[in-house]
Scaffold this motif. Structure first.
Motif, short mmCIF file in Angstrom:
data_model
loop_
_atom_site.label_atom_id
_atom_site.label_comp_id
_atom_site.label_asym_id
_atom_site.label_seq_id
_atom_site.Cartn_x
_atom_site.Cartn_y
_atom_site.Cartn_z
N ILE A 260 1.23 12.01 -12.00
CA ILE A 260 -0.02 11.59 -12.20
C ILE A 260 -0.13 9.98 -11.88
CG2 ILE A 260 -1.96 10.97 -13.86
CD1 ILE A 260 -1.05 13.57 -15.50
N GLY A 261 0.74 9.06 -12.44
CA GLY A 261 0.68 7.70 -12.07
C GLY A 261 0.89 7.47 -10.73
N LEU A 262 1.85 8.10 -10.09
CA LEU A 262 2.12 7.87 -8.53
C LEU A 262 1.05 8.28 -7.86
CD1 LEU A 262 4.32 7.20 -6.38
CD2 LEU A 262 5.05 9.68 -6.47
N ILE A 263 0.27 9.26 -8.06
CA ILE A 263 -0.93 9.74 -7.37
C ILE A 263 -1.95 8.65 -7.36
CG2 ILE A 263 -2.88 11.54 -7.00
CD1 ILE A 263 -0.93 13.39 -7.87
N ILE A 264 -2.17 8.33 -8.57
CA ILE A 264 -3.30 7.25 -8.82
C ILE A 264 -2.90 5.85 -8.45
CG2 ILE A 264 -4.68 5.98 -10.67
CD1 ILE A 264 -4.46 8.41 -12.52
N LEU A 265 -1.71 5.39 -8.57
CA LEU A 265 -1.28 4.17 -7.90
C LEU A 265 -1.21 4.24 -6.37
CD1 LEU A 265 1.40 3.10 -10.58
CD2 LEU A 265 -1.02 2.32 -10.51
N VAL A 266 -0.84 5.19 -5.71
CA VAL A 266 -0.59 5.12 -4.33
C VAL A 266 -2.25 5.06 -3.86
CG1 VAL A 266 -0.42 6.67 -2.43
CG2 VAL A 266 1.55 6.30 -4.06
N ILE A 267 -3.13 5.81 -4.40
CA ILE A 267 -4.65 5.67 -4.03
C ILE A 267 -5.01 4.28 -4.16
CG2 ILE A 267 -6.93 6.60 -4.41
CD1 ILE A 267 -5.74 9.07 -5.34
N LEU A 304 -1.70 -7.27 -8.49
CA LEU A 304 -0.44 -6.76 -9.20
C LEU A 304 -0.66 -6.65 -10.78
CD1 LEU A 304 2.34 -8.94 -7.06
CD2 LEU A 304 1.83 -6.52 -7.11
N LEU A 305 -1.18 -7.59 -11.38
CA LEU A 305 -1.71 -7.55 -12.67
C LEU A 305 -2.61 -6.40 -12.88
CD1 LEU A 305 -2.27 -11.34 -13.52
CD2 LEU A 305 -0.31 -9.86 -14.25
N LEU A 306 -3.63 -6.07 -12.04
CA LEU A 306 -4.40 -4.88 -11.95
C LEU A 306 -3.58 -3.69 -12.02
CD1 LEU A 306 -7.20 -3.56 -12.26
CD2 LEU A 306 -7.28 -3.79 -9.63
N LEU A 307 -2.69 -3.37 -11.24
CA LEU A 307 -1.69 -2.40 -10.89
C LEU A 307 -0.99 -2.17 -12.40
CD1 LEU A 307 -0.61 -2.81 -7.49
CD2 LEU A 307 -2.02 -1.09 -8.18
N SER A 308 -0.59 -3.09 -12.80
CA SER A 308 0.26 -3.18 -13.86
C SER A 308 -0.56 -2.63 -15.32
CB SER A 308 0.95 -4.57 -14.63
OG SER A 308 1.78 -5.04 -13.41
N PHE A 309 -1.64 -3.10 -15.38
CA PHE A 309 -2.61 -2.71 -16.36
C PHE A 309 -3.32 -1.03 -16.13
CE2 PHE A 309 -7.07 -2.36 -18.70
CZ PHE A 309 -6.50 -2.76 -19.96
N THR A 310 -3.27 -0.75 -14.88
CA THR A 310 -3.82 0.60 -14.44
C THR A 310 -2.40 1.56 -14.99
OG1 THR A 310 -4.77 -0.12 -12.72
CG2 THR A 310 -4.37 2.09 -12.77
#
Length: 364
Positions: A260-267, A304-310
């Motif tokens: 789930i994380g990979l799909i969301i983070l790639v998008i 990057l901080l946004l990606l970490s929090f996501t």
């Protein structure tokens, strides 16, 4: 024979569903993501390197695709760095290292205290970060100091295990003794890593269980660890199966969270990349190279901080489930009485006492 690690899965799922979705509260989710963020560390996003084409005739890489403004910015930055004296560079490096060390200490303490905040939030069904943080600052400090002691002990043990092989390699020649030392060193490292992973997992399990015990039996952390260990000696079979079951359950949960994380983070990365590209072309028309790239670097840091929090938001429901699973196991195995929010189960005859009676019937 009934195994508690399996019996409490349904209860953990039910509590997770009630806690997160009845009702759904975006504020609660964001607060929980903050807690998980500090507990799990701020996982950064590591982008792959760009592979440029090479001019084989000249033997130099082709960097024509890099914007001139970026090369000018990097050149100016390198010039400013090289203009510092060796003493200034050394002092700057020391200050940076001290700052990193200080930040690591602060974040480690916050993360340890957040362990208690998370348990209190799950038990009470109310997420009050500041209130719970103040309440458990002392216990958080005890947990952090204990973890530091364990880290230093592990480092010391690694040094002790590997030191003889290092001396053998250093004093040996290039013949059989040197090769034997290298082979022995490699196997010693592998064996030590496997052993330390198992030992640290067991120690971490006792510590995690001791956290709610210390909270709801009003005891110190070390005393709570002792109580959990005493229960382990009295009923070690359930605990051994718990370790095996938790390993399997944790692996399955990690796969689900990873997919789930990979799909969301790639998008999200593709979306942010498109925004960055558009922002570059827009700002490039009105700003100079140094100002442009300074601004873009600041934007990337925020992203990057946004990606970490996501990532923390994605991990949060799975972390909640695993914590509820542990708490539900403690209710059965340790018979820990907690003021947990789903009182309906205990009043309807399905509380921990009823689980124990059902387990005894099954055993008979």
């Amino acid at each position: 024979m009934s195994w508690y690690v399996v019996d409490v899965i349904d209860r953990a799922v039910e509590r997770t569903r009630s806690f997160l979705f009845e009702p759904f509260d975006i504020t609660k989710w964001l607060k929980l993501a903050i807690i998980v963020f500090f507990i799990g560390g701020s996982g950064g996003f590591n982008g792959g390197g760009n592979g440029g084409s090479y001019d084989t005739s000249a033997g130099e890489p082709d960097v024509s695709w890099i914007p001139d403004s970026l090369t000018d910015f990097l050149s100016n930055l390198s010039h400013h760095i090289s203009s510092f004296s060796d003493t200034t560079m050394l002092m700057t490096l020391v200050l940076i290292l001290l700052l990193i060390f200080l930040i690591a200490i602060i974040l480690g303490y916050i993360g340890s205290t957040m362990e208690f905040v998370l348990v209190e939030s799950l038990v009470s069904n109310e997420v009050r970060i500041r209130e719970y943080f103040k309440k458990f600052m002392g216990k958080g400090l005890s947990l952090y100091v204990l973890r530091l002691v364990i880290v230093f002990a592990v480092i010391l043990m690694i040094v002790i295990v590997t030191a003889p092989f290092i001396f053998l390699i250093a004093e040996g020649d290039s013949g059989a003794s040197g090769a034997l030392g290298i082979i022995g060193f490699i196997f010693a490292i592998i064996a030590a890593v496997i052993l330390f992973i198992i030992v640290l997992g067991i120690i971490g399990s006792f510590i995690n269980m001791a956290i709610p015990v210390s909270m709801y039996q009003d005891s110190g952390l070390l005393s709570a660890i002792g109580r959990v260990f005493s229960q382990f000696k009295a009923d070690w079979k359930q605990m051994v199966i718990y370790w095996i079951g938790r390993g399997i359950l944790g692996f399955a949960v990690a796969i689900m969270a990873g997919i789930i994380g990979l799909i969301i983070l790639v998008i999200l990365v593709l979306l942010l990349g498109a925004i960055d590209l558009a922002l570059y072309y827009i700002l490039n028309m009105v700003l100079s190279g140094t100002v442009l790239w300074s601004l873009l670097i600041a934007v990337v840091i925020v992203e990057l901080l946004l990606l970490s929090f996501t990532s923390a938001i994605i991990r949060m429901p799975f972390a909640v489930f695993m914590k509820y699973h542990m708490l539900s196991f403690l209710e059965l195995w340790y018979q820990l009485k907690m003021p947990i929010f789903d009182e309906l189960h205990s009043t309807s005859g399905n509380g921990p006492d009823q689980w124990i009676e059902e387990a005894e019937i099954i055993d008979e």
